[in-house]
Each structure stands twice: as C-alpha cells, then as structure tokens.
Design an enzyme around this catalytic site. Sequence first.
Site, PDB file in Angstrom:
ATOM      1  N   GLU A 278      12.974  24.598 -35.026  1.00 31.58           N
ATOM      2  CA  GLU A 278      13.972  24.228 -36.034  1.00 31.58           C
ATOM      3  C   GLU A 278      13.927  22.710 -36.261  1.00 31.58           C
ATOM      4  O   GLU A 278      14.847  22.133 -36.824  1.00 31.58           O
ATOM      5  CB  GLU A 278      15.369  24.713 -35.635  1.00 31.58           C
TER       6      GLU A 278
ATOM      7  N   CYS B 226      17.705  28.384 -32.526  1.00 30.06           N
ATOM      8  CA  CYS B 226      17.109  28.457 -31.187  1.00 30.06           C
ATOM      9  C   CYS B 226      16.532  29.838 -30.872  1.00 30.06           C
ATOM     10  O   CYS B 226      15.868  30.017 -29.848  1.00 30.06           O
ATOM     11  CB  CYS B 226      18.146  28.095 -30.126  1.00 30.06           C
TER      12      CYS B 226
ATOM     13  N   THR C 130      24.307  16.362 -25.671  1.00 27.24           N
ATOM     14  CA  THR C 130      23.585  17.640 -25.532  1.00 27.24           C
ATOM     15  C   THR C 130      22.276  17.618 -26.328  1.00 27.24           C
ATOM     16  O   THR C 130      21.850  18.634 -26.868  1.00 27.24           O
ATOM     17  CB  THR C 130      24.457  18.840 -25.965  1.00 27.24           C
TER      18      THR C 130
ATOM     19  N   SER D 191      31.033  26.720 -32.109  1.00 24.58           N
ATOM     20  CA  SER D 191      29.675  27.149 -31.747  1.00 24.58           C
ATOM     21  C   SER D 191      29.679  27.863 -30.385  1.00 24.58           C
ATOM     22  O   SER D 191      28.927  28.818 -30.174  1.00 24.58           O
ATOM     23  CB  SER D 191      28.700  25.963 -31.746  1.00 24.58           C
TER      24      SER D 191
ATOM     25  N   HIS E  81      20.292  31.347 -23.055  1.00 31.41           N
ATOM     26  CA  HIS E  81      20.034  30.136 -23.844  1.00 31.41           C
ATOM     27  C   HIS E  81      20.973  29.038 -23.338  1.00 31.41           C
ATOM     28  O   HIS E  81      22.165  29.290 -23.129  1.00 31.41           O
ATOM     29  CB  HIS E  81      20.269  30.410 -25.330  1.00 31.41           C
TER      30      HIS E  81
ATOM     31  N   LYS F 204      29.349  29.799 -18.472  1.00 30.73           N
ATOM     32  CA  LYS F 204      30.391  30.354 -19.359  1.00 30.73           C
ATOM     33  C   LYS F 204      29.981  31.727 -19.861  1.00 30.73           C
ATOM     34  O   LYS F 204      30.765  32.671 -19.867  1.00 30.73           O
ATOM     35  CB  LYS F 204      30.540  29.455 -20.602  1.00 30.73           C
TER      36      LYS F 204
ATOM     37  N   ASN G 219      18.825  19.939 -24.207  1.00 28.76           N
ATOM     38  CA  ASN G 219      18.643  21.092 -25.096  1.00 28.76           C
ATOM     39  C   ASN G 219      17.280  21.024 -25.770  1.00 28.76           C
ATOM     40  O   ASN G 219      16.930  20.012 -26.377  1.00 28.76           O
ATOM     41  CB  ASN G 219      19.747  21.127 -26.165  1.00 28.76           C
TER      42      ASN G 219
ATOM     43  N   SER H  30      21.987  29.679 -33.413  1.00 28.43           N
ATOM     44  CA  SER H  30      23.169  29.498 -34.262  1.00 28.43           C
ATOM     45  C   SER H  30      22.897  30.010 -35.665  1.00 28.43           C
ATOM     46  O   SER H  30      21.773  30.048 -36.143  1.00 28.43           O
ATOM     47  CB  SER H  30      23.527  28.012 -34.338  1.00 28.43           C
TER      48      SER H  30
END
Length: 390
Positions: free
Chosen positions: A83, A115, A156, A205, A237, A246, A279, A311
Amino acid sequence: MNRRTTVGIHDLSFASAEFVLTHATLAAHNGARLAKYHTGIGQQAMSVPAADEDVVTLAATAAQPVVQRHGTDRIRTVLFATESSIDQSKSAGVYVHSLLELPAATRVVELKQACYAATAGLQLALALVTRDPGQQVLVIGSDISRYPLDSPGEATQGAAAVALLVAADPALLRIEHPSGLYTADIMDFWRPNYLSTALVNGQESISAYLQALEGTWNDYTKHGGRPLGDFAAICYHQPFTTMAHKAHRHLLRHCGHQSEHPATTALTCTTAYNTQLGNSYTASMYLALAGLLDHADDLTGQPVGLMSYGSGSVAEFFAGTVVPGYRRHLRRTAHRTVVDRRQALTYARYRDLHETQLPTDGGDHPLPPQTTGPFRLAALTGHKRIYTPR
Ligand code: CAA
C-alpha cells in the site's frame, strides 16, 4: 476441513530499512511518557528507510536469500503486495523481477488492499500451486508506514518487507482450508493518491479491526474451521504489538473462552520482531509468523492461526500446520541481523528524512548513497526510477 492440503509456505525471509528511531528518542522529543510507547502500544523502535530505499529495494532484499536458496527455475509468478505503491501503472514487482534476474517466463502483478493484500497474494499463490504443484510462487509484502510528524500515528510507523515462497510439500507451514472472510466499507485508515502519509481515525480503526476479527472468525467457524482450543498460537496483524493482545483478548471473550489459552503465551514470540521494526502493513502478520517460528519452542505438527486485517476493510482468518523439520529451514540469524544492523537516528535526522520528498520534475536526479543494503534506488531520471545492486 481438508487435512490433505500439502501446499503452503516453503520459505520465509524478511528485510527492513537502513535506520531505526527508538521510541525513547521520540518520547524525549515530544514529552510522551516512555511507558505509553513501551507498555501502552508495545513498541521499542521503528525502522526508517534511507533516502535511496523504497518498497522495491526492501522487497528485493527480502526475496534475494529465498532465490539464492531455491533457485529461480520453478518460480512462474511474483505477487507483490503493497500500500506504499510507487507507480499507478507498473507493478513494483517488475523491478524486483529484474533485480533478482528472474526468468522472463514469469507473471508479475501488484496487489492492493491495505495491510491485507499479502494474504490475498498467499491465497492466490496456493490456488496456482494446487493447480500445478511443480510451480512455485514468490509472494512479497513490502511497505513503509508513514504518518504525519507529531500526530498520534507517528509512534506506529515502521518499514519492512517479507518474501514467502509458496510451494507444494512446504518446509515450514501447510496452509489449510477453510478461510474465514470479512469485508466492510469503512473509513478507518486510508491514503488518497495525492498524500504521502496516511489518514487515520485511531480509535475507530481499533474498533474496526476488532469487528473484522469477529466477522472473519464467525465465517471461519461457519465453514468448519478448527475450534479456538486447537491453536498453539495465533499470529495477528500488528500495527503496534499491543493490538495483538487486544485482538486475542477480544477473540477469547467472543468465543466465551473462560480458562487460560495456550496461544496467549505464544503471543510474546509473535511480537518479537514487530516491536523493534514497527508497522510494516502487508508484511506485519508474516513478521509475526517469523517471530513465532524463530522464537517458540518446537511447534512441529501444531496448528497456528493467522489473522490478517487490512483497513477499509478486509480480513481473513485461516490456519496452518507447522511441518516436521521446519526448524532446519528457519533464518533466525539473518532475521536478528536485519534488526540489529540498523543505524540509530537522532530525532533531527529522522525528521529530515521524513520531510524529504523525491523530486517530481522529471529531471536527472542521482540520489546520494545512504543504504548499506544490497540494492538501492540510484536515481530518478525522466520520471523513471533507476534501481541498482549496490
Ligand atoms: N503507561 C502505560 N500505558 C499508557 C500510558 C502510560 N504512561 N499512557 C498511555 N498508555 C496506554 C493507553 O491506555 C492506551 O492503551 P489502551 O488502548 O489499552 O487503553 C495506549 O497506551 C495508547 O494510548 P492512547 O490511546 O492515548 O494513544 P494515542 O491516542 O496517542 O493513539 C493510536 C494510539 C490510536 C494507536 C495511534 O497511534 C494511531 O492512530 N495509530 C495508527 C492507527 C493504527 O495503528 N490503528 C490500528 C488498527 S488499524 C490497522 O491495524 C491497520 C494498520 O496497520 C494501520
């Protein structure tokens, strides 16, 4: 579930950029508490490309060891996922094809969906190899993550490329059916063609990622996927590494998992490289896989979950089984060197590199040598990028 699948990842190699900015340096500049970075987002450092590096040089650097080990005879397809595209028409993979001297009888194409695109590449590659097990497919995910200076996203960022050789009777990971799929039209993160840094709704996001995880897991289950309890590890990811934690907690809750899950302890292995590199968008989940295989105790015969998120958004949950003897084929030392060889930047030097734009006037612009990697973007001339081995 088709247990007879014998296609998958035969080799995996990654590369990163010339420079590194530590989060300690970033925090000293912007006054953030270092614990916010080290503990809150789970990042120690992030890779920063030199002015003569881009997704092509990173990709060629990642893929070179794969080609050196296996030769080029059986590679008939190169799928380049990114990307951070450098051209609206020509695939970045064609430059890599040239730098690595791959045979002319090769199809090369670039894939895009944030991604997620390297996973699309992997799935397409599996289909091609299933149709003709004599062929191998080189799947590359290469990205440079850039947000505006002094924005919440700045912490990030990162850069890396991963090269996967997809083949029959793979040496590392047999990929299984089914996949869980999920798509939703959402503006959580995007980059219009005229911007060089990404736009993002940070908290939205994160919610979008978790919603996609639920959606893809539900679809995976509906299509006869493994129960959660089967997995020895899950590679998520990782836009920042606490996102994996998370996501994992979210999945356990979603599945009503009360007790401790074996994949929870393996999470630390999956974050080993991403916490240092930052990232890398399309490469990120495959760096998590590299971290797992390189650092975990013997995983022979164990099922591993893979959760790919891009995303916008598209997600896919799928599984692989680790192949007996896989440890002989790992690249632990080379991967550790990728992390350790980077030169530390001062904040001022990082800012300078971040603000540097390549000329767009079509003139002749040799680029000063900076990278010590095997390939470099040597010049721009007549709107063409000129790549050379270094
Ligand atoms: N000690 C310990 N922890 C601390 C702390 C301290 N002193 N200060 C803050 N924290 C914790 C916070 O509690 C928070 O953790 P929780 O979310 O678990 O509560 C964490 O550190 C981050 O703090 P903030 O939410 O206040 O941070 P922020 O507002 O500066 O932004 C971010 C964080 C939203 C991730 C931002 O960096 C961002 O927008 N990044 C880009 C977007 C992104 O990565 N999104 C992820 C999903 S999208 C995706 O996955 C695709 C992709 O690759 C981009």
